[in-house]
Design a protein around this motif. Structure first.
Motif, PDB file in Angstrom:
ATOM      1  N   ALA A 114     -17.244  20.618 -24.098  1.00  0.00           N
ATOM      2  CA  ALA A 114     -18.114  20.201 -22.990  1.00  0.00           C
ATOM      3  C   ALA A 114     -19.250  21.181 -22.749  1.00  0.00           C
ATOM      4  O   ALA A 114     -20.282  20.812 -22.198  1.00  0.00           O
ATOM      5  N   SER A 115     -19.071  22.445 -23.147  1.00  0.00           N
ATOM      6  CA  SER A 115     -20.154  23.418 -22.975  1.00  0.00           C
ATOM      7  C   SER A 115     -20.333  24.228 -24.259  1.00  0.00           C
ATOM      8  O   SER A 115     -19.444  24.986 -24.662  1.00  0.00           O
ATOM      9  N   LYS A 116     -21.492  24.052 -24.874  1.00  0.00           N
ATOM     10  CA  LYS A 116     -21.758  24.796 -26.118  1.00  0.00           C
ATOM     11  C   LYS A 116     -21.942  26.281 -25.819  1.00  0.00           C
ATOM     12  O   LYS A 116     -21.638  27.129 -26.657  1.00  0.00           O
ATOM     13  N   ALA A 117     -22.421  26.595 -24.626  1.00  0.00           N
ATOM     14  CA  ALA A 117     -22.572  28.002 -24.251  1.00  0.00           C
ATOM     15  C   ALA A 117     -21.187  28.651 -24.134  1.00  0.00           C
ATOM     16  O   ALA A 117     -20.958  29.756 -24.620  1.00  0.00           O
ATOM     17  N   PHE A 118     -20.245  27.938 -23.510  1.00  0.00           N
ATOM     18  CA  PHE A 118     -18.863  28.450 -23.398  1.00  0.00           C
ATOM     19  C   PHE A 118     -18.254  28.622 -24.787  1.00  0.00           C
ATOM     20  O   PHE A 118     -17.612  29.635 -25.091  1.00  0.00           O
ATOM     21  N   SER A 119     -18.493  27.621 -25.650  1.00  0.00           N
ATOM     22  CA  SER A 119     -17.945  27.655 -26.998  1.00  0.00           C
ATOM     23  C   SER A 119     -18.467  28.880 -27.766  1.00  0.00           C
ATOM     24  O   SER A 119     -17.710  29.575 -28.452  1.00  0.00           O
TER      25      SER A 119
ATOM     26  N   ILE B 139     -31.701  23.030 -32.060  1.00  0.00           N
ATOM     27  CA  ILE B 139     -31.750  23.047 -30.588  1.00  0.00           C
ATOM     28  C   ILE B 139     -30.666  22.106 -30.052  1.00  0.00           C
ATOM     29  O   ILE B 139     -30.589  20.941 -30.455  1.00  0.00           O
ATOM     30  N   LYS B 140     -29.825  22.661 -29.184  1.00  0.00           N
ATOM     31  CA  LYS B 140     -28.680  21.884 -28.676  1.00  0.00           C
ATOM     32  C   LYS B 140     -28.667  21.899 -27.155  1.00  0.00           C
ATOM     33  O   LYS B 140     -28.941  22.948 -26.564  1.00  0.00           O
ATOM     34  N   VAL B 141     -28.316  20.793 -26.549  1.00  0.00           N
ATOM     35  CA  VAL B 141     -28.085  20.824 -25.098  1.00  0.00           C
ATOM     36  C   VAL B 141     -26.677  21.354 -24.855  1.00  0.00           C
ATOM     37  O   VAL B 141     -25.793  21.224 -25.707  1.00  0.00           O
ATOM     38  N   ASP B 142     -26.489  21.924 -23.691  1.00  0.00           N
ATOM     39  CA  ASP B 142     -25.200  22.566 -23.406  1.00  0.00           C
ATOM     40  C   ASP B 142     -24.065  21.565 -23.208  1.00  0.00           C
ATOM     41  O   ASP B 142     -22.962  21.783 -23.673  1.00  0.00           O
ATOM     42  N   GLY B 143     -24.328  20.468 -22.556  1.00  0.00           N
ATOM     43  CA  GLY B 143     -23.228  19.561 -22.153  1.00  0.00           C
ATOM     44  C   GLY B 143     -22.985  18.444 -23.151  1.00  0.00           C
ATOM     45  O   GLY B 143     -23.571  18.406 -24.236  1.00  0.00           O
ATOM     46  N   LEU B 144     -22.108  17.513 -22.769  1.00  0.00           N
ATOM     47  CA  LEU B 144     -21.828  16.359 -23.626  1.00  0.00           C
ATOM     48  C   LEU B 144     -23.055  15.468 -23.693  1.00  0.00           C
ATOM     49  O   LEU B 144     -23.724  15.249 -22.698  1.00  0.00           O
ATOM     50  N   ALA B 145     -23.356  14.962 -24.885  1.00  0.00           N
ATOM     51  CA  ALA B 145     -24.575  14.158 -25.024  1.00  0.00           C
ATOM     52  C   ALA B 145     -24.381  12.981 -25.970  1.00  0.00           C
ATOM     53  O   ALA B 145     -25.352  12.440 -26.495  1.00  0.00           O
ATOM     54  N   ALA B 146     -23.125  12.577 -26.189  1.00  0.00           N
ATOM     55  CA  ALA B 146     -22.801  11.407 -27.014  1.00  0.00           C
ATOM     56  C   ALA B 146     -23.541  11.425 -28.356  1.00  0.00           C
ATOM     57  O   ALA B 146     -24.117  10.431 -28.781  1.00  0.00           O
ATOM     58  N   GLY B 147     -23.545  12.574 -29.015  1.00  0.00           N
ATOM     59  CA  GLY B 147     -24.155  12.677 -30.346  1.00  0.00           C
ATOM     60  C   GLY B 147     -25.669  12.786 -30.330  1.00  0.00           C
ATOM     61  O   GLY B 147     -26.300  12.815 -31.375  1.00  0.00           O
ATOM     62  N   LYS B 148     -26.273  12.854 -29.119  1.00  0.00           N
ATOM     63  CA  LYS B 148     -27.739  12.882 -29.059  1.00  0.00           C
ATOM     64  C   LYS B 148     -28.270  14.235 -28.611  1.00  0.00           C
ATOM     65  O   LYS B 148     -29.442  14.360 -28.264  1.00  0.00           O
ATOM     66  N   GLY B 149     -27.427  15.241 -28.600  1.00  0.00           N
ATOM     67  CA  GLY B 149     -27.826  16.520 -28.028  1.00  0.00           C
ATOM     68  C   GLY B 149     -28.175  17.606 -29.025  1.00  0.00           C
ATOM     69  O   GLY B 149     -28.263  18.761 -28.648  1.00  0.00           O
ATOM     70  N   VAL B 150     -28.375  17.240 -30.308  1.00  0.00           N
ATOM     71  CA  VAL B 150     -28.712  18.257 -31.314  1.00  0.00           C
ATOM     72  C   VAL B 150     -29.933  17.796 -32.097  1.00  0.00           C
ATOM     73  O   VAL B 150     -29.969  16.677 -32.602  1.00  0.00           O
ATOM     74  N   VAL B 151     -30.936  18.686 -32.176  1.00  0.00           N
ATOM     75  CA  VAL B 151     -32.129  18.375 -32.980  1.00  0.00           C
ATOM     76  C   VAL B 151     -32.382  19.531 -33.933  1.00  0.00           C
ATOM     77  O   VAL B 151     -32.349  20.692 -33.531  1.00  0.00           O
ATOM     78  N   ILE B 152     -32.605  19.200 -35.204  1.00  0.00           N
ATOM     79  CA  ILE B 152     -33.024  20.235 -36.160  1.00  0.00           C
ATOM     80  C   ILE B 152     -34.543  20.195 -36.176  1.00  0.00           C
ATOM     81  O   ILE B 152     -35.149  19.221 -36.635  1.00  0.00           O
TER      82      ILE B 152
ATOM     83  N   ILE C 244     -29.317  23.681 -19.481  1.00  0.00           N
ATOM     84  CA  ILE C 244     -29.201  24.784 -20.438  1.00  0.00           C
ATOM     85  C   ILE C 244     -29.361  24.259 -21.861  1.00  0.00           C
ATOM     86  O   ILE C 244     -28.820  23.203 -22.203  1.00  0.00           O
ATOM     87  N   VAL C 245     -30.107  25.007 -22.684  1.00  0.00           N
ATOM     88  CA  VAL C 245     -30.159  24.692 -24.124  1.00  0.00           C
ATOM     89  C   VAL C 245     -29.753  25.927 -24.916  1.00  0.00           C
ATOM     90  O   VAL C 245     -29.902  27.062 -24.451  1.00  0.00           O
ATOM     91  N   ILE C 246     -29.248  25.658 -26.116  1.00  0.00           N
ATOM     92  CA  ILE C 246     -28.897  26.734 -27.050  1.00  0.00           C
ATOM     93  C   ILE C 246     -29.842  26.579 -28.234  1.00  0.00           C
ATOM     94  O   ILE C 246     -29.972  25.476 -28.787  1.00  0.00           O
ATOM     95  N   ILE C 247     -30.508  27.668 -28.607  1.00  0.00           N
ATOM     96  CA  ILE C 247     -31.388  27.627 -29.785  1.00  0.00           C
ATOM     97  C   ILE C 247     -30.719  28.484 -30.849  1.00  0.00           C
ATOM     98  O   ILE C 247     -30.430  29.666 -30.637  1.00  0.00           O
TER      99      ILE C 247
END
Ligand code: GLY
Length: 429
Positions: free
Chosen positions: A109-114, A150-163, A189-192
């Motif tokens: 649920a949180s990529k930052a936590f992960s 670039i990733k969004v922090d939360g759940l995004a149903a497969g739409k939260g990651v862009v290369i 929050i985003v993770i780069i």
């Protein structure tokens, strides 16, 4: 005499159809229910319990159903229900369920936590920075080497990651993610992350928090078009085992990834019981973790259930994990398997529902082919229309991947609807 087992699967896609089908194939012929399921699952005669009309987000109603139907084990498919705490609710009500608690599900649920867990546990993962401010994030990408992930922090149903291959894409993505979120909802929050080359492999295990049953490796195909072109999707196909997998991979992944993360969560007071999915990038023997998911992959599962040994009691494996009595083991690949995802016109941007599906007759296919329903609606007995972006999952298993591929593509070629599309290079080396 033992009481007959019954299983409840939560979720509504092709993954849940595959889980339910595999549970139902046990020698003792258990009754399997799927909530909410879909019309294709309800029409599958092996899923004897069908899809009862219980609202899947109403945990009290689900628990009542499980109690009234004496469910041996509830198995949760999608991350959203895990992150909403369905497992905690069932456990509080002393109902057997397989999946992680809400606190452990934060790993997905949180990529930052992960990332924080991975750093703390010493697990190799691409270098990354976390931002909650658009202008700081934009200054960072202006000085960074592309491509970037670039990733969004939360759940995004497969739409939260862009290369992002270039700066223009990075800036556009950051504006969209930090201002609106990937599906219109606001993301804070985003993770780069540094982009890594290599072979992506899905490494999934069943765990009770300590002991681990390793499932066969798999690879999914995320881009919509052949040769990995076009936008990312939820997944357009999968093969089992992952191509060119080093036989030592399982040992290394267990030592360097799975046990460290399980131990870290345990030490923090949130032991992880469930399917644990590590998205690995492997390059010259180096293993990096791109992501953790707290559930089975979709569409990896549809191929996985075809590759497992026929005599494996999948339900018992999950029961043991749920009750903390799992034994370490490695589930072998009995036969290579493939899944081809047939998608609706307009998928992934704007899928169109309501197209009549032709040629969908189970009896028309050889025995090694099975079509799972991901998003269909019954209009009359035996007749379906499209009802979601990913519509059907055509799977096959055979002595070689090449034979499985041939049979799955032959079956897919018999099924058509207006604008149906699928990749033609799944499993092509
Ligand atoms: N196939 C990727 C996923 O399930 O997240």
């Amino acid at each position: 005499m033992h009481q007959q087992r019954s299983f409840l699967v939560l979720g509504s896609g092709g993954r849940e159809h595959a889980i339910a089908w595999r549970l139902a194939r046990s020698a003792d012929n258990p009754v399997v229910y799927v909530i909410p399921g879909n019309d294709g699952i309800a029409a599958d005669p092996i899923i004897r319990g069908g899809c009862p009309p219980v609202p899947v987000n109403d945990f009290k109603a689900l628990a009542k159903f499980a109690r009234n139907h004496d469910i041996t084990l509830t198995v949760v498919g999608p991350e959203a229900l895990l992150c909403a705490g369905v497992v905690d609710y069932f456990r509080q009500n002393r109902l057997p369920i397989f999946g992680p608690s809400k606190a452990a599900a934060l790993l997905e649920a949180s990529k930052a936590f992960s990332k924080e867990i991975m750093h703390s546990a010493g697990i190799a993962t691409p270098q990354s920075e976390i931002f909650d401010n658009l202008s700081t994030a934009i200054s960072y990408v202006r000085n960074a080497k592309h491509p970037l992930v670039i990733k969004v922090d939360g759940l995004a149903a497969g739409k939260g990651v862009v290369i992002a291959q270039d700066l223009a894409t990075s800036e556009k993505t950051l504006r969209a993610f930090l201002a609106n979120g990937p599906s219109g909802q606001s993301s804070k929050i985003v993770i780069i992350e540094k982009f890594l080359e290599g072979a992506e492999t899905s490494f999934i295990v069943v765990t009770d928090g300590k002991n681990v049953a390793t499932l066969p490796t798999s690879r999914d195909y995320k881009r919509v078009f052949d040769n990995d072109l076009g936008p990312n999707t939820g997944g357009m196909g999968a093969v089992v085992p992952a191509p060119q997998t080093d036989p030592a991979l399982a040992k290394h992944a267990l030592q360097r990834v799975i046990h460290p993360v399980l131990d870290e969560l345990q030490q923090r007071g949130n032991p992880f019981c469930g399917f644990l999915y590590a998205g690995l990038m492997i390059d010259n023997g180096e293993i990096n973790v791109l992501e953790f998911n707290v559930r089975l992959g979709d569409p990896e599962t549809q191929a996985l259930v075809r590759a497992m040994p026929d005599d494996l009691d999948f339900g018992l494996l999950l029961q043991n994990a749920a009750h903390g009595t799992l034994q370490d083991c490695e589930i072998p690949v009995e036969t290579p398997a493939i899944c081809i995802v047939m998608a609706a016109r307009g998928y992934p941007d704007a899928p169109v529902p309501g197209d009549i599906i032709y040629g969908l007759t189970d009896s028309a296919h050889p025995e090694n082919v099975k079509v799972f329903h991901a998003g269909t609606k019954a209009v009359k007995p035996g007749e379906f229309t499209t009802a979601a972006g990913r519509v059907l999952n055509v799977t096959a298993c055979a002595t070689t991947l090449s034979d499985a591929r041939q049979d799955a593509y032959a079956a897919a070629a018999q099924i058509h609807w207006n604008g149906a599309h699928y990749r033609h290079d799944i499993g092509r080396e």
